[in-house]
Design a protein around this motif. Sequence first.
Motif, mmCIF file in Angstrom:
data_model
loop_
_atom_site.group_PDB
_atom_site.id
_atom_site.type_symbol
_atom_site.label_atom_id
_atom_site.label_comp_id
_atom_site.label_asym_id
_atom_site.label_seq_id
_atom_site.Cartn_x
_atom_site.Cartn_y
_atom_site.Cartn_z
ATOM 1 N N THR A 108 21.310 15.493 35.046
ATOM 2 C CA THR A 108 21.976 16.230 33.945
ATOM 3 C C THR A 108 21.222 17.308 33.589
ATOM 4 O OG1 THR A 108 22.639 13.888 33.086
ATOM 5 C CG2 THR A 108 22.405 15.837 31.313
ATOM 6 N N THR A 109 19.960 17.382 33.506
ATOM 7 C CA THR A 109 19.059 18.569 33.110
ATOM 8 C C THR A 109 19.267 19.524 34.247
ATOM 9 O OG1 THR A 109 17.242 17.262 32.110
ATOM 10 C CG2 THR A 109 16.795 19.441 32.767
ATOM 11 N N ALA A 110 19.149 19.127 35.720
ATOM 12 C CA ALA A 110 19.847 20.315 36.484
ATOM 13 C C ALA A 110 21.066 20.825 36.509
ATOM 14 C CB ALA A 110 19.544 19.710 37.912
ATOM 15 N N THR A 111 21.988 19.849 35.967
ATOM 16 C CA THR A 111 23.425 20.538 35.900
ATOM 17 C C THR A 111 23.441 21.450 34.520
ATOM 18 O OG1 THR A 111 24.082 18.409 37.024
ATOM 19 C CG2 THR A 111 25.677 19.549 35.560
ATOM 20 N N MET A 112 22.858 20.985 33.675
ATOM 21 C CA MET A 112 23.244 21.561 32.467
ATOM 22 C C MET A 112 22.396 23.145 32.341
ATOM 23 S SD MET A 112 25.338 19.964 30.543
ATOM 24 C CE MET A 112 26.113 19.074 31.953
ATOM 25 N N VAL A 113 21.252 23.150 32.984
ATOM 26 C CA VAL A 113 20.483 24.280 33.140
ATOM 27 C C VAL A 113 21.392 25.480 33.960
ATOM 28 C CG1 VAL A 113 18.389 25.362 34.363
ATOM 29 C CG2 VAL A 113 18.205 23.377 32.633
ATOM 30 N N LEU A 125 22.691 23.183 27.266
ATOM 31 C CA LEU A 125 21.419 22.587 27.168
ATOM 32 C C LEU A 125 21.521 21.471 26.201
ATOM 33 C CD1 LEU A 125 19.378 26.047 27.693
ATOM 34 C CD2 LEU A 125 20.090 24.379 29.571
ATOM 35 N N LEU A 126 22.381 21.589 25.327
ATOM 36 C CA LEU A 126 22.527 20.529 24.221
ATOM 37 C C LEU A 126 22.721 19.245 25.097
ATOM 38 C CD1 LEU A 126 24.487 22.329 21.457
ATOM 39 C CD2 LEU A 126 22.191 21.856 21.547
ATOM 40 N N GLY A 127 23.366 19.269 26.006
ATOM 41 C CA GLY A 127 23.639 17.903 26.823
ATOM 42 C C GLY A 127 22.335 17.175 27.428
ATOM 43 N N ILE A 128 21.207 17.837 27.348
ATOM 44 C CA ILE A 128 20.022 17.279 28.099
ATOM 45 C C ILE A 128 19.575 16.422 27.084
ATOM 46 C CG2 ILE A 128 17.906 17.929 28.880
ATOM 47 C CD1 ILE A 128 18.820 20.566 29.598
ATOM 48 N N PRO A 129 19.185 16.793 25.693
ATOM 49 C CA PRO A 129 18.916 15.565 24.751
ATOM 50 C C PRO A 129 19.691 14.531 24.514
ATOM 51 C CG PRO A 129 19.117 17.529 23.710
ATOM 52 C CD PRO A 129 19.242 17.991 25.128
ATOM 53 N N VAL A 130 20.742 14.799 24.743
ATOM 54 C CA VAL A 130 21.899 13.887 24.541
ATOM 55 C C VAL A 130 22.059 12.695 25.569
ATOM 56 C CG1 VAL A 130 24.533 13.391 24.233
ATOM 57 C CG2 VAL A 130 23.249 15.362 23.118
ATOM 58 N N MET A 131 21.803 13.116 26.628
ATOM 59 C CA MET A 131 21.867 12.049 27.722
ATOM 60 C C MET A 131 20.441 11.613 27.687
ATOM 61 S SD MET A 131 23.046 10.559 30.395
ATOM 62 C CE MET A 131 24.485 11.608 31.268
#
Length: 168
Positions: A108-113, A125-131
Amino acid sequence: MSNKEVQILVDIQKNLLAQPAVLPTAKGLSLLGEHAAGWLALGTVGVVADKRRRRSWAGLFVAALASHAASVIIKRIVRRPRPNDVLIQIGVGTPSKLSFPSSHATSTTATMVYLARITKSPLPLLGIPVMALSRMVLGVHYPTDVLAGTILGAATAEAVHKFERATA
């Protein structure tokens, strides 16, 4: 496992599981991130639909795939077991009993970055802490699992992006 990490999971679950939409949302995110499938599909759609940025979408696909693969390899080396404490509720099944790092947090981090770079917006980038939080809500990862996953995912996205630029 450290009592502090168990207590963090217990506190997260105590505060969030009572909220009506939290568990179904966390389960949906778990399904989306399983084997990075949702992120690989996103990259594929981008490659097909956005001819102008096809190379960047392919980079997103590669970052999601490579980060997931790296996390699986590291899990097999480290062999840290998933949370297993009577105080922690397990909210979803997992394909392995290994916990470190979180593959969901990694891909998820790789994708969102990568998506933030493609869209030139910080919003993905908001998706990172959510996941990351969803993995703890579900009781399948310790805080250090998701932290390590986010670091690995960000590093993978950066490496793929540098390669994309260097070979353009």
